[in-house]
Design a protein around this motif. Structure first.
Motif, PDB file in Angstrom:
ATOM      1  N   GLU A   1     171.965 -34.502  39.976  1.00 54.83           N
ATOM      2  CA  GLU A   1     170.681 -34.846  39.364  1.00 54.83           C
ATOM      3  C   GLU A   1     169.522 -34.642  40.332  1.00 54.83           C
ATOM      4  O   GLU A   1     169.719 -34.484  41.527  1.00 54.83           O
ATOM      5  CB  GLU A   1     170.726 -36.275  38.832  1.00 54.83           C
ATOM      6  N   ASP A   2     168.325 -34.675  39.765  1.00 56.06           N
ATOM      7  CA  ASP A   2     167.122 -34.481  40.562  1.00 56.06           C
ATOM      8  C   ASP A   2     166.984 -35.587  41.605  1.00 56.06           C
ATOM      9  O   ASP A   2     167.510 -36.687  41.446  1.00 56.06           O
ATOM     10  CB  ASP A   2     165.886 -34.484  39.658  1.00 56.06           C
TER      11      ASP A   2
ATOM     12  N   ALA B   1     167.478 -30.701  41.882  1.00 52.56           N
ATOM     13  CA  ALA B   1     168.611 -30.616  42.813  1.00 52.56           C
ATOM     14  C   ALA B   1     168.849 -29.192  43.292  1.00 52.56           C
ATOM     15  O   ALA B   1     169.218 -28.980  44.455  1.00 52.56           O
ATOM     16  CB  ALA B   1     169.869 -31.175  42.147  1.00 52.56           C
TER      17      ALA B   1
ATOM     18  N   ASP C   1     159.681 -35.663  41.499  1.00 54.28           N
ATOM     19  CA  ASP C   1     161.053 -35.343  41.117  1.00 54.28           C
ATOM     20  C   ASP C   1     161.352 -33.947  41.637  1.00 54.28           C
ATOM     21  O   ASP C   1     160.725 -32.975  41.211  1.00 54.28           O
ATOM     22  CB  ASP C   1     161.217 -35.374  39.593  1.00 54.28           C
TER      23      ASP C   1
END
Length: 158
Positions: free
Chosen positions: A2-3, A100, A97
């Motif tokens: 995930e981010d 990834a 954000d």
């Protein structure tokens, strides 16, 4: 994967990212109580919401110049385990954000003197170095002594 959600800060002309989940607050720099014989990067203790928090001058750690006299400097309070400390930075810019797939560790081998750089965010219009707050406290000389000092002061108050 995930981010990565990060607080982006500035020291020198560069941007650095701290994990949001390790960040407690962003504070104005107020009265710091110096402690004799500390390393140059450790400015002393500042009372934040009733707690004694050691203040590390991140500008001093990275560039050997202090941010303590900069009018817009901020203290980013981070937590590693049961230890809180403040990182004095020139500017706390934003919450970001980071996808990834934009994080890489390539090129970090050149940073053998900075093991607390965990990755680099290679974004379209900027490059941001990611800091691991736990590794930072583990690799700076004198940090265990100051952690022991803060814990002993807190125990005396209770």
């Amino acid at each position: 994967m995930e981010d990565f959600k990060a607080i982006v800060v500035r020291c020198g002309n560069e941007e650095y990212a701290l994990p949001v989940e390790k960040t407690v607050s962003i504070e104005e720099l107020e009265k710091i109580n110096p402690i004799p014989h500390l390393p140059d990067y450790l400015l002393g203790l500042m009372r934040i919401r009733g707690e004694l928090v050691p203040i590390l001058d991140f500008q001093q750690i990275l560039y050997n110049t202090s941010a303590k006299d900069e009018p817009d400097a901020k203290v980013v309070v981070v937590q590693t385990g049961d230890f809180f400390y403040g990182l004095l930075v020139l500017e706390a810019k934003e919450i970001l954000d980071i996808p990834a797939d934009r994080l890489t560790t390539q090129g970090l081998m050149a940073y053998s003197r900075t093991p607390y750089f965990s990755s680099v965010a290679n974004l379209e219009d900027r490059i941001i170095t990611v800091i691991d707050p736990r590794v930072l406290t583990e690799t700076l000389s004198g940090m265990q002594d100051i952690a022991d000092y803060v814990h002993s002061r807190e125990a005396n108050v209770k």
